[in-house]
Design a protein around this motif. Structure first.
Motif, mmCIF file in Angstrom:
data_model
loop_
_atom_site.group_PDB
_atom_site.id
_atom_site.type_symbol
_atom_site.label_atom_id
_atom_site.label_comp_id
_atom_site.label_asym_id
_atom_site.label_seq_id
_atom_site.Cartn_x
_atom_site.Cartn_y
_atom_site.Cartn_z
ATOM 1 N N UNK A 192 0.803 -1.218 0.000
ATOM 2 C CA UNK A 192 0.000 0.000 0.000
ATOM 3 C C UNK A 192 0.844 1.280 0.000
ATOM 4 N N UNK A 193 2.068 1.236 0.541
ATOM 5 C CA UNK A 193 2.830 2.476 0.712
ATOM 6 C C UNK A 193 4.243 2.429 0.157
ATOM 7 N N UNK A 194 4.752 1.272 -0.221
ATOM 8 C CA UNK A 194 6.078 1.217 -0.810
ATOM 9 C C UNK A 194 7.171 0.784 0.159
ATOM 10 N N UNK A 195 8.412 0.807 -0.350
ATOM 11 C CA UNK A 195 9.556 0.266 0.400
ATOM 12 C C UNK A 195 9.898 1.085 1.636
ATOM 13 N N UNK A 196 9.884 2.404 1.518
ATOM 14 C CA UNK A 196 10.335 3.246 2.635
ATOM 15 C C UNK A 196 9.416 3.099 3.845
ATOM 16 N N UNK A 197 8.115 3.192 3.618
ATOM 17 C CA UNK A 197 7.167 3.031 4.729
ATOM 18 C C UNK A 197 7.233 1.616 5.290
ATOM 19 N N UNK A 198 7.496 0.648 4.420
ATOM 20 C CA UNK A 198 7.644 -0.730 4.885
ATOM 21 C C UNK A 198 8.819 -0.859 5.850
ATOM 22 N N UNK A 199 9.950 -0.248 5.508
ATOM 23 C CA UNK A 199 11.131 -0.328 6.379
ATOM 24 C C UNK A 199 10.876 0.310 7.738
ATOM 25 N N UNK A 200 10.266 1.494 7.720
ATOM 26 C CA UNK A 200 10.007 2.184 8.980
ATOM 27 C C UNK A 200 8.966 1.438 9.802
ATOM 28 N N UNK A 201 7.888 0.959 9.148
ATOM 29 C CA UNK A 201 6.844 0.251 9.868
ATOM 30 C C UNK A 201 7.328 -1.053 10.473
ATOM 31 N N UNK A 202 8.125 -1.810 9.710
ATOM 32 C CA UNK A 202 8.635 -3.081 10.240
ATOM 33 C C UNK A 202 9.639 -2.844 11.361
ATOM 34 N N UNK A 203 10.393 -1.764 11.279
ATOM 35 C CA UNK A 203 11.329 -1.434 12.352
ATOM 36 C C UNK A 203 10.578 -1.106 13.641
ATOM 37 N N UNK A 204 9.480 -0.351 13.524
ATOM 38 C CA UNK A 204 8.671 -0.047 14.707
ATOM 39 C C UNK A 204 8.001 -1.305 15.253
ATOM 40 N N UNK A 205 7.582 -2.200 14.364
ATOM 41 C CA UNK A 205 6.973 -3.441 14.816
ATOM 42 C C UNK A 205 7.986 -4.304 15.561
ATOM 43 N N UNK A 206 9.226 -4.327 15.085
ATOM 44 C CA UNK A 206 10.243 -5.199 15.678
ATOM 45 C C UNK A 206 10.740 -4.681 17.016
ATOM 46 N N UNK A 207 10.998 -3.392 17.095
ATOM 47 C CA UNK A 207 11.638 -2.830 18.288
ATOM 48 C C UNK A 207 10.685 -2.046 19.182
ATOM 49 N N UNK A 208 9.443 -1.862 18.766
ATOM 50 C CA UNK A 208 8.492 -1.159 19.611
ATOM 51 C C UNK A 208 8.603 0.345 19.472
ATOM 52 N N UNK A 209 8.338 1.039 20.550
ATOM 53 C CA UNK A 209 8.336 2.493 20.537
ATOM 54 C C UNK A 209 9.760 3.034 20.415
ATOM 55 N N UNK A 210 9.967 3.942 19.443
ATOM 56 C CA UNK A 210 11.308 4.484 19.196
ATOM 57 C C UNK A 210 11.204 5.940 18.763
#
Length: 378
Positions: A16-34
């Motif tokens: 739905x949003x592309x590679x950049x949003x995917x990287x940021x979203x998966x990073x937040x999912x993996x490490x939590x609040x940052x």
């Protein structure tokens, strides 16, 4: 948070949003609040790219932020990301209830996340002003917009920058949307095969009354008098036998918790049958009967293989419903992820053919707008 859920979340964000949003979203999912600084270091993106990605996630209510002292941290909302895959079903629900104009309004609003009412209606009217098939009228759009707002599908956005008197409609909260979509599932599950239409219609009436007088996810709704249901049933002239099902009790109530548990047991039984066979499904069904306290002669306690019939050692087995449901959910996450991967690979493989098809449709649409006949366009 499971690994399968993370893979699915990453794939949805990529679609739905592309590679950049995917990287940021998966990073937040993996490490939590940052905070932004930590996201920049872990993803390798520039600060400006991270800010734009977070802005997109916040705009579509896929992430939240929290001020902790001086720093501001961001956190992903996985449940809202999963709802993105329900957009097609949501649009189909809107179209079936309010027509194609409502579908255009909601689809445009889903793409923009929020918009003023005037801007939304004018954009749709200008986009389809030359489309003779849709025949869009600004007056009809306004009436449909009011109907959607009255029904609760569109509401004023709680944004701090909104000026007094302005209205920015956006999607209603998730807790209001989901029960309306899942009502069809309850209707189909609780309807008898012999009279699907009648019992399904009664369930629909009960759910409508439930949403009016009870919380959307209440374990048991407020009892509804049979007279109220009978008044609604009289308006359905195509259901002559519907009244016969309403004379057994004086009041009716929807036991949402019991219905959800029964649906879950049926899903698990079907899942066990598909993966392990009918014998395993029967064992699972017997354990469910034991758990509910309805012991029958067909579901005897299991004995160890080779043990004599007169032995006293009996080994009892039971089903941990919560753990089995968690396992089934993980399997669904994996299946959805695999389906999306296959879909993306197929789309990439036939990209040239799909692009040619889009161009042909665009040319045909342009010819029809200019008044060409069906023979010329074909």
């Amino acid at each position: 948070m499971s690994h399968q859920l993370g893979r699915l979340i990453s794939q949805i964000l990529h679609r739905y949003f592309g590679d950049l949003v995917q990287n940021v979203g998966y990073d937040l999912f993996t490490y939590g609040s940052k905070p932004i600084v930590m996201i920049t270091k872990s993803t390798g993106l520039t600060r400006l790219q991270v800010i734009e990605c977070l802005r997109t996630l916040l705009k579509f209510d896929l992430a939240v932020f929290e001020a902790t002292g001086v720093a501001i941290t961001y956190k992903l909302v996985p449940d809202n990301v999963l709802l993105l895959i329900r957009y097609p079903r949501y649009l189909l629900q809107i179209k079936s209830k309010y027509g194609s104009e409502a579908e255009l309004i909601v689809e445009e609003l889903l793409q923009k996340a929020n918009s003023t009412a005037t801007q939304l209606l004018v954009t749709i009217a200008n986009k389809y002003k030359d489309d003779k098939e849709k025949n869009i009228n600004i007056v009809q759009l306004k009436d449909t917009f009011i109907s959607l707002a009255t029904a609760g599908y569109i509401q004023q956005s709680p944004v701090a920058e909104i000026k007094e008197g302005s209205e920015i409609p956006t999607l209603v909260p998730v807790a209001t949307i989901v029960p309306d979509l899942d009502a069809r599932v309850l209707m189909q599950a609780m309807a008898n095969p012999a009279d699907v239409k009648d019992t399904g219609e009664i369930m629909c009436l009960l759910l409508k009354q439930m949403y009016l007088v009870s919380a959307a996810w209440a374990e048991e709704s407020t009892p509804t008098a049979v007279t109220d249901i009978r008044e609604h049933a009289k308006r359905l002239t195509d259901r002559p036998l519907l009244m016969q099902h309403l004379d057994h009790y004086l009041k009716y109530a929807v036991r949402g918790a019991g219905a959800a548990e029964r649906l879950l047991c049926d899903v698990i039984e079907h899942l066990v049958t598909e993966r392990l066979g009918s014998n395993a499904a029967r064992i699972d069904s017997c354990q469910e009967i034991h758990r509910r306290g309805r012991y029958t002669e067909e579901c005897n306690p299991m004995r160890r293989a080779g043990q004599a019939q007169g032995g006293k050692a009996i080994y009892l087995y039971n089903v941990h419903l919560y753990e089995v449901a968690h396992t089934a959910r993980e399997m669904c996450y994996r299946a959805l992820h695999n389906l999306m991967l296959v879909s993306d690979e197929t789309r990439a493989k036939h990209a040239r053919a799909l692009d040619k098809q889009r161009r042909v449709r665009s040319i045909v649409h342009g010819m029809r707008v200019r008044g060409a006949g069906n023979t010329d366009s074909s």
